[in-house]
Scaffold this motif. Structure first.
Motif, PDB file in Angstrom:
ATOM      1  N   GLY A  76       0.714  -1.101  -0.165  1.00  0.00           N
ATOM      2  CA  GLY A  76       0.036   0.011   0.164  1.00  0.00           C
ATOM      3  C   GLY A  76       0.823   1.412  -0.050  1.00  0.00           C
ATOM      4  N   ALA A  77       1.647   1.307   0.813  1.00  0.00           N
ATOM      5  CA  ALA A  77       2.844   2.406   1.082  1.00  0.00           C
ATOM      6  C   ALA A  77       3.528   2.454  -0.321  1.00  0.00           C
ATOM      7  CB  ALA A  77       3.690   2.183   2.206  1.00  0.00           C
ATOM      8  N   GLU A  78       3.759   1.699  -0.904  1.00  0.00           N
ATOM      9  CA  GLU A  78       4.533   1.646  -2.314  1.00  0.00           C
ATOM     10  C   GLU A  78       3.758   2.065  -3.446  1.00  0.00           C
ATOM     11  OE1 GLU A  78       7.028  -1.813  -2.680  1.00  0.00           O
ATOM     12  OE2 GLU A  78       8.155  -1.525  -0.923  1.00  0.00           O
ATOM     13  N   GLY A  79       2.376   2.047  -3.213  1.00  0.00           N
ATOM     14  CA  GLY A  79       1.641   2.380  -4.423  1.00  0.00           C
ATOM     15  C   GLY A  79       1.181   1.222  -5.185  1.00  0.00           C
ATOM     16  N   VAL A  80       1.469  -0.030  -4.730  1.00  0.00           N
ATOM     17  CA  VAL A  80       1.023  -1.288  -5.467  1.00  0.00           C
ATOM     18  C   VAL A  80      -0.420  -1.560  -5.484  1.00  0.00           C
ATOM     19  CG1 VAL A  80       1.238  -3.887  -5.867  1.00  0.00           C
ATOM     20  CG2 VAL A  80       3.510  -2.258  -5.507  1.00  0.00           C
ATOM     21  N   LEU A  81      -1.010  -1.261  -4.320  1.00  0.00           N
ATOM     22  CA  LEU A  81      -2.466  -1.588  -3.928  1.00  0.00           C
ATOM     23  C   LEU A  81      -3.109  -0.191  -4.073  1.00  0.00           C
ATOM     24  CD1 LEU A  81      -1.960  -3.848  -1.001  1.00  0.00           C
ATOM     25  CD2 LEU A  81      -1.971  -4.420  -3.240  1.00  0.00           C
ATOM     26  N   GLU A  82      -4.408  -0.343  -4.325  1.00  0.00           N
ATOM     27  CA  GLU A  82      -5.211   0.965  -4.436  1.00  0.00           C
ATOM     28  C   GLU A  82      -5.786   1.392  -3.111  1.00  0.00           C
ATOM     29  OE1 GLU A  82      -8.110   1.097  -7.586  1.00  0.00           O
ATOM     30  OE2 GLU A  82      -7.152  -0.427  -8.748  1.00  0.00           O
ATOM     31  N   ASP A  83      -6.116   2.559  -2.816  1.00  0.00           N
ATOM     32  CA  ASP A  83      -6.775   3.235  -1.563  1.00  0.00           C
ATOM     33  C   ASP A  83      -8.110   2.692  -1.626  1.00  0.00           C
ATOM     34  OD1 ASP A  83      -8.049   4.719   0.016  1.00  0.00           O
ATOM     35  OD2 ASP A  83      -7.608   6.674  -0.688  1.00  0.00           O
ATOM     36  N   LEU A  84      -8.809   1.837  -0.711  1.00  0.00           N
ATOM     37  CA  LEU A  84      -9.860   1.297  -0.811  1.00  0.00           C
ATOM     38  C   LEU A  84     -10.946   2.238   0.011  1.00  0.00           C
ATOM     39  CD1 LEU A  84      -9.420  -2.546  -0.219  1.00  0.00           C
ATOM     40  CD2 LEU A  84      -9.792  -1.318  -2.289  1.00  0.00           C
ATOM     41  N   SER A  85     -10.221   3.140   0.905  1.00  0.00           N
ATOM     42  CA  SER A  85     -11.219   3.948   1.611  1.00  0.00           C
ATOM     43  C   SER A  85     -12.061   4.872   0.736  1.00  0.00           C
ATOM     44  CB  SER A  85     -10.228   4.807   2.556  1.00  0.00           C
ATOM     45  OG  SER A  85      -9.220   4.174   3.071  1.00  0.00           O
ATOM     46  N   ALA A  86     -11.272   5.450  -0.375  1.00  0.00           N
ATOM     47  CA  ALA A  86     -12.242   6.295  -1.295  1.00  0.00           C
ATOM     48  C   ALA A  86     -13.168   5.514  -2.134  1.00  0.00           C
ATOM     49  CB  ALA A  86     -11.190   7.054  -1.972  1.00  0.00           C
ATOM     50  N   LYS A  87     -13.157   4.143  -2.228  1.00  0.00           N
ATOM     51  CA  LYS A  87     -13.993   3.572  -3.206  1.00  0.00           C
ATOM     52  C   LYS A  87     -15.125   2.804  -2.127  1.00  0.00           C
ATOM     53  CE  LYS A  87     -10.492   2.348  -6.290  1.00  0.00           C
ATOM     54  NZ  LYS A  87     -10.452   1.858  -7.715  1.00  0.00           N
ATOM     55  N   ALA A  88     -15.320   2.881  -0.767  1.00  0.00           N
ATOM     56  CA  ALA A  88     -16.221   2.083  -0.006  1.00  0.00           C
ATOM     57  C   ALA A  88     -17.432   2.333  -0.291  1.00  0.00           C
ATOM     58  CB  ALA A  88     -15.862   2.418   1.464  1.00  0.00           C
ATOM     59  N   GLY A  89     -17.707   3.761  -0.516  1.00  0.00           N
ATOM     60  CA  GLY A  89     -19.353   4.129  -0.939  1.00  0.00           C
ATOM     61  C   GLY A  89     -19.948   4.074   0.186  1.00  0.00           C
ATOM     62  N   ASP A  90     -21.321   4.540   0.136  1.00  0.00           N
ATOM     63  CA  ASP A  90     -22.408   4.616   1.318  1.00  0.00           C
ATOM     64  C   ASP A  90     -22.349   3.314   1.839  1.00  0.00           C
ATOM     65  OD1 ASP A  90     -22.315   7.360   0.735  1.00  0.00           O
ATOM     66  OD2 ASP A  90     -24.238   7.324  -0.589  1.00  0.00           O
ATOM     67  N   GLU A  91     -22.809   2.140   1.299  1.00  0.00           N
ATOM     68  CA  GLU A  91     -23.128   0.945   1.493  1.00  0.00           C
ATOM     69  C   GLU A  91     -22.078   0.247   2.444  1.00  0.00           C
ATOM     70  OE1 GLU A  91     -22.130   0.774  -1.965  1.00  0.00           O
ATOM     71  OE2 GLU A  91     -23.915   2.398  -2.283  1.00  0.00           O
ATOM     72  N   TYR A  92     -20.910   0.877   2.639  1.00  0.00           N
ATOM     73  CA  TYR A  92     -19.818   0.199   3.329  1.00  0.00           C
ATOM     74  C   TYR A  92     -19.207   1.198   4.301  1.00  0.00           C
ATOM     75  CZ  TYR A  92     -15.906  -3.050   4.414  1.00  0.00           C
ATOM     76  OH  TYR A  92     -14.879  -3.975   4.774  1.00  0.00           O
ATOM     77  N   ASP A  93     -19.543   1.149   5.590  1.00  0.00           N
ATOM     78  CA  ASP A  93     -19.243   2.108   6.592  1.00  0.00           C
ATOM     79  C   ASP A  93     -17.875   1.752   7.058  1.00  0.00           C
ATOM     80  OD1 ASP A  93     -18.780   4.067   8.587  1.00  0.00           O
ATOM     81  OD2 ASP A  93     -20.803   3.843   9.445  1.00  0.00           O
ATOM     82  N   ILE A  94     -16.841   2.087   6.643  1.00  0.00           N
ATOM     83  CA  ILE A  94     -15.398   1.937   7.311  1.00  0.00           C
ATOM     84  C   ILE A  94     -15.259   1.952   8.855  1.00  0.00           C
ATOM     85  CG2 ILE A  94     -12.964   2.301   7.233  1.00  0.00           C
ATOM     86  CD1 ILE A  94     -13.336   3.083   4.442  1.00  0.00           C
ATOM     87  N   ASP A  95     -16.171   2.783   9.238  1.00  0.00           N
ATOM     88  CA  ASP A  95     -16.013   3.066  10.917  1.00  0.00           C
ATOM     89  C   ASP A  95     -16.882   1.675  11.679  1.00  0.00           C
ATOM     90  OD1 ASP A  95     -14.854   5.483  10.689  1.00  0.00           O
ATOM     91  OD2 ASP A  95     -16.420   6.459  10.430  1.00  0.00           O
ATOM     92  N   ASP A  96     -17.467   1.059  10.866  1.00  0.00           N
ATOM     93  CA  ASP A  96     -18.139  -0.135  11.520  1.00  0.00           C
ATOM     94  C   ASP A  96     -16.945  -1.433  11.530  1.00  0.00           C
ATOM     95  OD1 ASP A  96     -20.652   0.920  11.757  1.00  0.00           O
ATOM     96  OD2 ASP A  96     -21.388  -0.191   9.895  1.00  0.00           O
TER      97      ASP A  96
END
Length: 136
Positions: A76-96
Motif C-alpha cells: 500500500g505504501a509503495e503504491g502497488v495497492l489501491e486506496d480502498l477508503s475512497a471506494k467504500a461508498g455509502d453501503e460500506y461504513d469503514i467505521d463499522d
C-alpha cells in the motif's frame, strides 16, 4: 438460469473461513450476475507466489487478493495497492470495522485492504498447578 455475464478472479488461502466464503459465492453470483473464480493456495504458496519477483505481476492476475496486514502495509505504501477508503461508498461504513483490524490494513489512515475476518492470540494459564508468569 442464465450464466453470469461477468467474472472476477480471486487468490485466497485454503482455510475454513475461505471455504465458507466459497460456499456463499453462489448467492453473490445469483444476486449480482458476477461469477467468482477462486485460485486456492496454502499460506506458504500464496506468500511465495506473491513475493517471488515483482508482486505487481502476481497482483495483475487477480481482481481480489487475500493478503495479511504486513503486505497491505508494504505494498500500500509503495503504491502497488489501491486506496480502498475512497471506494467504500455509502453501503460500506469503514467505521463499522474493528479499529485494530482496520488500522492493520491501513497506512496513514488510507485503507489498502478490507478485513474479512480477524484473529488474535492470548495466553491462559492456571496458577493452581504452579504455573506463573513474570509481571515485568
Amino acid at each position: 438460469s442464465s450464466s453470469p455475464s461477468k467474472s472476477i478472479r480471486a487468490a485466497i488461502v485454503d482455510n475454513p473461513q475461505m471455504k465458507t466464503l466459497q460456499d456463499l459465492t453462489s448467492t453473490f453470483t445469483k444476486d449480482t450476475g458476477i461469477a467468482v473464480v477462486f485460485d486456492v493456495f496454502t499460506e506458504e504458496e500464496l506468500r511465495e507466489q506473491f513475493l517471488s519477483g515483482d508482486p505487481t505481476a502476481f497482483i495483475d492476475k487477480y481482481d481480489a487478493l487475500m493478503l495479511g496486514p504486513l503486505y497491505a502495509n508494504i505494498y500500500g505504501a509503495e503504491g502497488v495497492l489501491e486506496d480502498l477508503s475512497a471506494k467504500a461508498g455509502d453501503e460500506y461504513d469503514i467505521d463499522d470495522l474493528v479499529s485494530n483490524f482496520k488500522d492493520a490494513m491501513s497506512v496513514d489512515d488510507v485503507m489498502y485492504a478490507a478485513p474479512f475476518y480477524g484473529e488474535s492470540s492470548f495466553l491462559m494459564y492456571r496458577v493452581s498447578v504452579g504455573i506463573s508468569i513474570s509481571t515485568r
